[in-house]
Design a protein around this motif. Structure first.
Motif, short mmCIF file in Angstrom:
data_model
loop_
_atom_site.label_atom_id
_atom_site.label_comp_id
_atom_site.label_asym_id
_atom_site.label_seq_id
_atom_site.Cartn_x
_atom_site.Cartn_y
_atom_site.Cartn_z
N GLY A 239 49.00 32.50 48.47
CA GLY A 239 48.16 32.77 49.62
C GLY A 239 48.28 31.75 50.73
N ASP A 259 48.79 25.57 46.16
CA ASP A 259 48.67 27.02 46.30
C ASP A 259 48.35 27.63 44.94
N TYR A 262 50.09 34.05 41.96
CA TYR A 262 49.89 35.16 41.03
C TYR A 262 51.24 35.67 40.57
N SER A 269 47.46 33.92 36.92
CA SER A 269 47.52 33.02 38.08
C SER A 269 47.58 31.58 37.63
N ILE A 295 43.50 35.43 39.75
CA ILE A 295 42.75 35.12 40.97
C ILE A 295 43.30 36.01 42.07
N TYR A 297 44.61 37.91 45.48
CA TYR A 297 45.42 37.50 46.62
C TYR A 297 44.54 36.97 47.75
N VAL A 299 43.60 33.91 48.68
CA VAL A 299 42.78 32.71 48.62
C VAL A 299 43.36 31.65 49.54
N HIS A 300 42.54 31.18 50.47
CA HIS A 300 42.91 30.02 51.28
C HIS A 300 41.64 29.45 51.86
N ALA A 301 41.52 28.11 51.80
CA ALA A 301 40.26 27.50 52.20
C ALA A 301 40.47 26.03 52.51
#
Length: 318
Positions: A239, A259, A262, A269, A295, A297, A299-301
């Motif tokens: 992601g 990162d 998956y 994951s 988990i 697709y 995900v970014h934070a």
């Protein structure tokens, strides 16, 4: 995607109140909140006549400027039951809107710079300033995005662009597309470069014909070329390669790339960590953490250090 400058100020852009009247009048908000949580400035502005952009999703910050992005993807709730909430309006080009960062922002529109073609921007890479010259790096989608097919194989490709502005003459000096490195999105830099220091490196997710990103590249903004490439392997997708500086770092790229990948073949994951300085020599992660379940697709934070978490807990306990 608000931005935090070296002084701890939070710079943000946002849509106005979620009402039909506010949407049709095109109200948006720009503001700065200092490290103590005090609102330093807050102002309303409009992205031209009619409805505002569907998303003020990301922005740029340089020493003197806060920069928002206007684009061709518009939101219009009056068309929700007919043609849909999102409209691809080719009469509206990608534009960069510059607000001065010094002092309280006036209640007026920013200085607008028209890039010259329609498009849509999800995420920014980074920006720099040398006197009157401001350079912004971003992936731009130029195909119809009104269906918002994010994380689908049908999602159009976006490509990296470099946009150079002259804030004295109010001109767009350069528009350069880097289609040779392939479709890219989901960008990361060392966030310590936001607002003051010109970033030297960007970490860009790369995408083939599949629905998500199958690796990333380390891109030199100075040399304007890829200096390292990390493929995830067949059937493995991520992601965002998020950059986290090492404690007491020696250089901008001294840190880690993180990162969550998956694996379609195993339906599982794992969180992978790479040494950002060493990926030109070895693309193997320095650590892998397997998760007990898949988990999703996308995900970014943000990354929080133990010290930052302790500060949050202390404030919560009060």
């Amino acid at each position: 995607h608000s931005k935090v400058d070296p002084s701890g100020n939070i710079v943000y852009f946002a849509k106005g109140p979620r009402t039909d009247s506010a949407e049709q009048s095109g109200i948006n908000h720009y503001g700065i909140i200092d490290a103590k949580g005090t609102v330093k400035c807050r102002t309303e502005f409009r992205c031209g006549p009619g409805a505002p952009p569907a998303f003020l999703h990301d922005c740029f910050v340089t020493k003197d400027w806060s920069i928002c992005i206007d684009h061709s993807l518009r939101a219009d709730s009056t068309k929700l039951a007919s043609t849909g909430y999102f409209q691809w309006d080719t009469s509206r080009n990608v534009r960069l809107g510059l607000f001065p960062r010094q002092g309280a922002a006036p209640k007026a529109d920013p200085e607008w710079y028209d890039v010259g073609f329609p498009g849509f921007v999800w995420h920014c890479v980074g920006s720099s300033q040398d006197g009157d010259i401001v350079t912004c790096w971003m992936p731009i989608f130029t195909d119809d995005y009104s269906d918002v097919p994010i994380h689908l194989a049908t999602e159009p490709h976006s490509y990296l662009y470099k946009i150079v502005l002259n804030t004295m003459t109010k001109e767009v000096l350069e528009v350069k597309k880097f289609d040779d490195i392939g479709p890219t999105e989901r960008c990361s830099i060392n966030d310590n470069c936001i607002g003051e220091v010109e970033p030297k490196y960007a970490y860009l997710m790369m995408r083939g014909p599949q629905e998500m990103y199958d690796g990333f590249v380390k891109f030199s903004l100075e040399e304007e070329k890829v200096v390292a490439s990390v493929p995830y392997g067949h059937g493995r997708f991520g992601g965002e390669a998020f950059f986290q500086p090492r404690d007491n770092a020696n250089g901008e790229d001294d840190g880690y790339l993180i990162d969550i990948i998956y694996d379609k073949s195993t339906d599982s994951s794992e969180l992978c960590i790479w040494d950002a300085k060493l990926i030109a020599d070895s693309i193997e992660p320095v650590a892998r953490v397997f998760t007990p379940h898949r988990i999703p697709y996308g995900v970014h934070a943000s990354f929080l250090t133990p010290k930052e978490l302790e500060t949050q807990w202390a404030r919560r306990d009060k």
